[in-house]
Design a protein around this motif. Sequence first.
Motif, PDB file in Angstrom:
ATOM      1  N   VAL A   3      83.320   1.293 -47.683  1.00  0.00           N
ATOM      2  CA  VAL A   3      83.801   0.784 -46.404  1.00  0.00           C
ATOM      3  C   VAL A   3      84.634  -0.470 -46.666  1.00  0.00           C
ATOM      4  O   VAL A   3      84.252  -1.339 -47.454  1.00  0.00           O
ATOM      5  CB  VAL A   3      82.614   0.450 -45.472  1.00  0.00           C
ATOM      6  CG1 VAL A   3      83.081  -0.275 -44.226  1.00  0.00           C
ATOM      7  CG2 VAL A   3      81.848   1.706 -45.109  1.00  0.00           C
ATOM      8  N   LYS A   4      85.788  -0.552 -45.995  1.00  0.00           N
ATOM      9  CA  LYS A   4      86.625  -1.748 -46.118  1.00  0.00           C
ATOM     10  C   LYS A   4      85.938  -2.932 -45.461  1.00  0.00           C
ATOM     11  O   LYS A   4      85.156  -2.775 -44.517  1.00  0.00           O
ATOM     12  CB  LYS A   4      87.964  -1.525 -45.422  1.00  0.00           C
ATOM     13  CG  LYS A   4      88.910  -0.643 -46.170  1.00  0.00           C
ATOM     14  CD  LYS A   4      90.237  -0.596 -45.443  1.00  0.00           C
ATOM     15  CE  LYS A   4      91.220   0.266 -46.170  1.00  0.00           C
ATOM     16  NZ  LYS A   4      92.494   0.359 -45.431  1.00  0.00           N
ATOM     17  N   GLU A   5      86.267  -4.096 -45.947  1.00  0.00           N
ATOM     18  CA  GLU A   5      85.747  -5.323 -45.358  1.00  0.00           C
ATOM     19  C   GLU A   5      86.224  -5.431 -43.915  1.00  0.00           C
ATOM     20  O   GLU A   5      87.354  -5.065 -43.586  1.00  0.00           O
ATOM     21  CB  GLU A   5      86.247  -6.517 -46.167  1.00  0.00           C
ATOM     22  CG  GLU A   5      85.551  -7.794 -45.844  1.00  0.00           C
ATOM     23  CD  GLU A   5      85.945  -8.892 -46.799  1.00  0.00           C
ATOM     24  OE1 GLU A   5      86.173 -10.006 -46.305  1.00  0.00           O
ATOM     25  OE2 GLU A   5      86.038  -8.637 -48.012  1.00  0.00           O
ATOM     26  N   GLY A   6      85.355  -5.904 -43.033  1.00  0.00           N
ATOM     27  CA  GLY A   6      85.738  -6.119 -41.652  1.00  0.00           C
ATOM     28  C   GLY A   6      85.180  -5.099 -40.682  1.00  0.00           C
ATOM     29  O   GLY A   6      85.499  -5.143 -39.502  1.00  0.00           O
ATOM     30  N   PHE A   7      84.364  -4.171 -41.162  1.00  0.00           N
ATOM     31  CA  PHE A   7      83.724  -3.194 -40.293  1.00  0.00           C
ATOM     32  C   PHE A   7      82.213  -3.376 -40.387  1.00  0.00           C
ATOM     33  O   PHE A   7      81.665  -3.450 -41.481  1.00  0.00           O
ATOM     34  CB  PHE A   7      84.109  -1.768 -40.685  1.00  0.00           C
ATOM     35  CG  PHE A   7      85.546  -1.466 -40.412  1.00  0.00           C
ATOM     36  CD1 PHE A   7      85.944  -0.996 -39.164  1.00  0.00           C
ATOM     37  CD2 PHE A   7      86.515  -1.673 -41.370  1.00  0.00           C
ATOM     38  CE1 PHE A   7      87.274  -0.732 -38.902  1.00  0.00           C
ATOM     39  CE2 PHE A   7      87.849  -1.406 -41.124  1.00  0.00           C
ATOM     40  CZ  PHE A   7      88.232  -0.940 -39.877  1.00  0.00           C
ATOM     41  N   VAL A   8      81.566  -3.484 -39.240  1.00  0.00           N
ATOM     42  CA  VAL A   8      80.130  -3.722 -39.230  1.00  0.00           C
ATOM     43  C   VAL A   8      79.400  -2.655 -38.423  1.00  0.00           C
ATOM     44  O   VAL A   8      79.919  -2.117 -37.453  1.00  0.00           O
ATOM     45  CB  VAL A   8      79.780  -5.123 -38.679  1.00  0.00           C
ATOM     46  CG1 VAL A   8      80.324  -6.214 -39.574  1.00  0.00           C
ATOM     47  CG2 VAL A   8      80.284  -5.303 -37.267  1.00  0.00           C
ATOM     48  N   LEU A   9      78.197  -2.391 -38.856  1.00  0.00           N
ATOM     49  CA  LEU A   9      77.306  -1.443 -38.205  1.00  0.00           C
ATOM     50  C   LEU A   9      76.458  -2.188 -37.196  1.00  0.00           C
ATOM     51  O   LEU A   9      75.985  -3.295 -37.474  1.00  0.00           O
ATOM     52  CB  LEU A   9      76.406  -0.802 -39.269  1.00  0.00           C
ATOM     53  CG  LEU A   9      75.465   0.307 -38.846  1.00  0.00           C
ATOM     54  CD1 LEU A   9      76.255   1.550 -38.487  1.00  0.00           C
ATOM     55  CD2 LEU A   9      74.505   0.620 -39.978  1.00  0.00           C
ATOM     56  N   GLY A  10      76.292  -1.617 -36.027  1.00  0.00           N
ATOM     57  CA  GLY A  10      75.478  -2.260 -35.007  1.00  0.00           C
ATOM     58  C   GLY A  10      74.809  -1.241 -34.107  1.00  0.00           C
ATOM     59  O   GLY A  10      74.995  -0.034 -34.260  1.00  0.00           O
ATOM     60  N   GLU A  11      74.033  -1.732 -33.193  1.00  0.00           N
ATOM     61  CA  GLU A  11      73.329  -0.892 -32.228  1.00  0.00           C
ATOM     62  C   GLU A  11      73.785  -1.295 -30.827  1.00  0.00           C
ATOM     63  O   GLU A  11      73.894  -2.476 -30.520  1.00  0.00           O
ATOM     64  CB  GLU A  11      71.816  -1.084 -32.343  1.00  0.00           C
ATOM     65  CG  GLU A  11      71.241  -0.764 -33.718  1.00  0.00           C
ATOM     66  CD  GLU A  11      71.210   0.705 -34.044  1.00  0.00           C
ATOM     67  OE1 GLU A  11      71.055   1.525 -33.115  1.00  0.00           O
ATOM     68  OE2 GLU A  11      71.367   1.046 -35.227  1.00  0.00           O
ATOM     69  N   LEU A  12      74.055  -0.316 -30.005  1.00  0.00           N
ATOM     70  CA  LEU A  12      74.396  -0.533 -28.609  1.00  0.00           C
ATOM     71  C   LEU A  12      73.458   0.363 -27.815  1.00  0.00           C
ATOM     72  O   LEU A  12      73.657   1.570 -27.744  1.00  0.00           O
ATOM     73  CB  LEU A  12      75.856  -0.179 -28.343  1.00  0.00           C
ATOM     74  CG  LEU A  12      76.390  -0.422 -26.941  1.00  0.00           C
ATOM     75  CD1 LEU A  12      76.274  -1.901 -26.574  1.00  0.00           C
ATOM     76  CD2 LEU A  12      77.825   0.024 -26.839  1.00  0.00           C
ATOM     77  N   GLY A  13      72.386  -0.229 -27.316  1.00  0.00           N
ATOM     78  CA  GLY A  13      71.330   0.585 -26.724  1.00  0.00           C
ATOM     79  C   GLY A  13      70.666   1.392 -27.822  1.00  0.00           C
ATOM     80  O   GLY A  13      70.250   0.853 -28.833  1.00  0.00           O
ATOM     81  N   GLU A  14      70.659   2.693 -27.659  1.00  0.00           N
ATOM     82  CA  GLU A  14      70.084   3.563 -28.682  1.00  0.00           C
ATOM     83  C   GLU A  14      71.152   4.182 -29.569  1.00  0.00           C
ATOM     84  O   GLU A  14      70.839   4.980 -30.446  1.00  0.00           O
ATOM     85  CB  GLU A  14      69.246   4.660 -28.010  1.00  0.00           C
ATOM     86  CG  GLU A  14      68.024   4.104 -27.313  1.00  0.00           C
ATOM     87  CD  GLU A  14      67.143   5.189 -26.734  1.00  0.00           C
ATOM     88  OE1 GLU A  14      67.229   6.356 -27.174  1.00  0.00           O
ATOM     89  OE2 GLU A  14      66.349   4.864 -25.836  1.00  0.00           O
ATOM     90  N   GLN A  15      72.408   3.809 -29.363  1.00  0.00           N
ATOM     91  CA  GLN A  15      73.527   4.375 -30.118  1.00  0.00           C
ATOM     92  C   GLN A  15      73.898   3.477 -31.288  1.00  0.00           C
ATOM     93  O   GLN A  15      73.998   2.262 -31.136  1.00  0.00           O
ATOM     94  CB  GLN A  15      74.745   4.524 -29.199  1.00  0.00           C
ATOM     95  CG  GLN A  15      75.960   5.114 -29.850  1.00  0.00           C
ATOM     96  CD  GLN A  15      75.782   6.572 -30.222  1.00  0.00           C
ATOM     97  OE1 GLN A  15      75.464   7.398 -29.388  1.00  0.00           O
ATOM     98  NE2 GLN A  15      75.975   6.890 -31.486  1.00  0.00           N
ATOM     99  N   THR A  16      74.096   4.076 -32.457  1.00  0.00           N
ATOM    100  CA  THR A  16      74.579   3.348 -33.625  1.00  0.00           C
ATOM    101  C   THR A  16      76.095   3.384 -33.596  1.00  0.00           C
ATOM    102  O   THR A  16      76.696   4.450 -33.434  1.00  0.00           O
ATOM    103  CB  THR A  16      74.059   3.993 -34.927  1.00  0.00           C
ATOM    104  OG1 THR A  16      72.629   3.999 -34.901  1.00  0.00           O
ATOM    105  CG2 THR A  16      74.533   3.228 -36.139  1.00  0.00           C
TER     106      THR A  16
END
Length: 87
Positions: A3-16
């Motif tokens: 993964v290129k720098e500048g992309f992050v994984l997160g949670e929005l409610g129950e959605q990744t």
Amino acid sequence: MKVKEGFVLGELGEQTIVIPVGAASNDFNGMVKLNDTGKFLWEKLQNEVTEQELAAALVEKYGIDAERATADVQDFIATLKKPGIVE
């Protein structure tokens, strides 16, 4: 690839989700929704890894056959390459 720098994984409610931050947000305006398998592969892509290694990881984790794992990985990587999320 990874993964290129500048992309992050997160949670929005129950959605990744994956969102761009910093300079990456200049080139990609949006987010990517991931299912559990996508999240698993995304986490592997935080380090340099080959498509073959990703497919082997899917086989080990989910018990699917190697052909299906390879096809799934190729589809996932193609989806991430279009907007330039992986290098």
